[in-house]
Design a protein around this motif. Structure first.
Motif, short mmCIF file in Angstrom:
data_model
loop_
_atom_site.label_atom_id
_atom_site.label_comp_id
_atom_site.label_asym_id
_atom_site.label_seq_id
_atom_site.Cartn_x
_atom_site.Cartn_y
_atom_site.Cartn_z
N PRO A 233 0.77 -1.24 0.00
CA PRO A 233 0.00 0.00 0.00
C PRO A 233 0.80 1.29 0.00
O PRO A 233 0.20 2.35 -0.15
CB PRO A 233 -0.84 -0.12 1.27
CG PRO A 233 -0.08 -1.05 2.15
CD PRO A 233 0.57 -2.02 1.23
N TYR A 234 2.11 1.22 0.16
CA TYR A 234 2.86 2.48 0.10
C TYR A 234 3.83 2.52 -1.07
O TYR A 234 4.71 3.37 -1.13
CB TYR A 234 3.56 2.75 1.45
CG TYR A 234 2.53 3.13 2.49
CD1 TYR A 234 1.86 4.35 2.41
CD2 TYR A 234 2.16 2.24 3.49
CE1 TYR A 234 0.87 4.68 3.32
CE2 TYR A 234 1.17 2.57 4.41
CZ TYR A 234 0.53 3.80 4.31
OH TYR A 234 -0.45 4.12 5.21
N THR A 235 3.65 1.60 -2.02
CA THR A 235 4.38 1.67 -3.29
C THR A 235 3.42 1.54 -4.46
O THR A 235 3.56 2.24 -5.46
CB THR A 235 5.45 0.57 -3.38
OG1 THR A 235 4.84 -0.71 -3.19
CG2 THR A 235 6.54 0.79 -2.35
N ALA A 241 2.64 8.65 -4.75
CA ALA A 241 3.39 9.38 -5.77
C ALA A 241 4.45 10.26 -5.14
O ALA A 241 4.22 10.89 -4.11
CB ALA A 241 2.43 10.21 -6.62
N ASN A 242 5.62 10.26 -5.73
CA ASN A 242 6.76 11.06 -5.25
C ASN A 242 7.21 10.65 -3.84
O ASN A 242 7.78 11.46 -3.11
CB ASN A 242 6.42 12.55 -5.27
CG ASN A 242 6.05 13.04 -6.65
OD1 ASN A 242 6.73 12.71 -7.62
ND2 ASN A 242 4.97 13.80 -6.76
N GLY A 243 6.91 9.41 -3.47
CA GLY A 243 7.37 8.91 -2.18
C GLY A 243 6.52 9.32 -1.01
O GLY A 243 6.92 9.13 0.15
N ASN A 244 5.35 9.86 -1.26
CA ASN A 244 4.50 10.33 -0.16
C ASN A 244 3.88 9.16 0.59
O ASN A 244 3.33 8.25 -0.01
CB ASN A 244 3.38 11.22 -0.74
CG ASN A 244 2.70 12.05 0.35
OD1 ASN A 244 2.32 11.51 1.38
ND2 ASN A 244 2.57 13.33 0.11
N THR A 245 3.98 9.18 1.90
CA THR A 245 3.38 8.12 2.71
C THR A 245 2.41 8.68 3.75
O THR A 245 2.17 8.06 4.78
CB THR A 245 4.46 7.30 3.43
OG1 THR A 245 5.28 8.17 4.23
CG2 THR A 245 5.33 6.55 2.45
N ASN A 246 1.84 9.84 3.48
CA ASN A 246 0.89 10.45 4.40
C ASN A 246 -0.39 9.62 4.43
O ASN A 246 -1.09 9.50 3.42
CB ASN A 246 0.58 11.88 3.93
CG ASN A 246 -0.38 12.60 4.87
OD1 ASN A 246 -0.89 12.00 5.82
ND2 ASN A 246 -0.61 13.88 4.61
N PHE A 250 -4.36 8.35 1.75
CA PHE A 250 -4.58 6.98 1.33
C PHE A 250 -6.01 6.80 0.83
O PHE A 250 -6.95 7.24 1.50
CB PHE A 250 -4.32 6.03 2.50
CG PHE A 250 -4.13 4.60 2.10
CD1 PHE A 250 -2.92 4.17 1.59
CD2 PHE A 250 -5.16 3.69 2.22
CE1 PHE A 250 -2.74 2.85 1.22
CE2 PHE A 250 -5.00 2.37 1.86
CZ PHE A 250 -3.78 1.95 1.34
N PRO A 251 -6.23 6.21 -0.34
CA PRO A 251 -7.60 6.08 -0.87
C PRO A 251 -8.46 5.17 0.00
O PRO A 251 -8.08 4.03 0.29
CB PRO A 251 -7.39 5.48 -2.27
CG PRO A 251 -6.04 4.86 -2.22
CD PRO A 251 -5.22 5.68 -1.27
#
Length: 260
Positions: A233-235, A241-246, A250-251
């Motif tokens: 879920p974080y790739t 996108a652009n490494g965002n893991t906020n 998350f959908p």
């Protein structure tokens, strides 16, 4: 509070924590487990991985993703020495009583092409390997070889669950190639269920947001006993996108899309 009272209180707390842990383990209604993939390629880390599994897990996930020994499996004989050693290591290091999830991939890591020849098959000639490479995935020989391979693993490891088709619904399949794969899946599933009618046999699905992925997943439902989801879920998600893991981005429908 006196020193003796403090010691007694600590002893009571330790006993209480121990009881709570025991009750949690006894009443857990689901299995928790991991693969024995080590933290480093050393014998010590392999041992550490199995030590964690044997002390803390209900289930071990034995995952085979190193290609298929097609010729050996088709003939159901002369299994590669490296494969035999791998299986024996897993068996010897897994504590008795652990539930086993056996997973085998019929595809390469791209999850849209037939698996390569097994890396353990060092005595098979390049000519024989090339003959197998030319066959489509739904060729009757490939179906027989792969079914025999999974049956061999089942007989060796005695799993509780079998995932015979890891991550089968990537959205990058072409429609034509997916139809060949679906035909392959349908026939392998039939053979495995005939051999093990009461054993849960399943495909696993890659979770992503692409409509094509959901469409391919729905087409495979007749060939699985359980729904198994594989998620990164974080790739593999739009919010990364652009490494965002906020987490706030998350959908919300990432998993719920698969409920139907």
């Amino acid at each position: 509070m006196s020193r003796i009272q403090i010691i007694l209180l600590l002893l009571i707390l330790v006993a209480f924590c121990g009881c709570r842990k025991k009750r949690t383990e006894e009443t857990r209604s689901f299995y928790m487990g991991v693969t024995p993939w080590p933290a480093d390629f050393t014998q010590q880390e392999v041992d550490n991985a199995y030590s964690f599994i044997n002390s803390s897990c209900d289930l071990v996930s034995h995952h085979f993703d190193e290609g298929i020994p097609y010729e050996e499996a088709y003939n159901n004989s002369n299994w590669p020495t490296g494969l035999i050693t791998d299986i024996q290591t897993r068996k010897s290091k897994t504590a008795a009583g652990k539930k086993i999830l056996l997973s085998s991939s019929a595809l390469t890591l791209s999850r849209q092409q037939k698996a390569d020849y097994s890396q353990y098959s060092t005595s098979i000639s390049a000519a024989v390997k090339n003959q197998w490479a030319q066959l489509p995935i739904n060729d009757p020989k490939v179906i027989t070889a792969y079914s025999n391979f999974v049956i061999y693993l089942i007989n060796e490891l005695k799993p509780t669950f079998v995932n015979y088709a890891v991550e089968s619904n990537v959205d990058t399949w072409s429609n034509a190639d997916f139809l060949l794969y679906k035909d392959f899946i349908s026939k392998v599933f039939t053979q495995l269920k005939a051999a093990y009618p009461s054993l849960p046999i399943m495909v696993s699905l890659m979770v992503n947001e692409a409509p094509a992925s959901l469409n391919y997943a729905s087409q495979l439902m007749p060939y699985t006993d359980y729904i198994a989801l594989s998620a990164y879920p974080y790739t593999h998600v739009s919010s990364s996108a652009n490494g965002n893991t906020n987490p706030a981005l998350f959908p919300a429908s990432y998993f719920t899309n698969f409920l139907n």
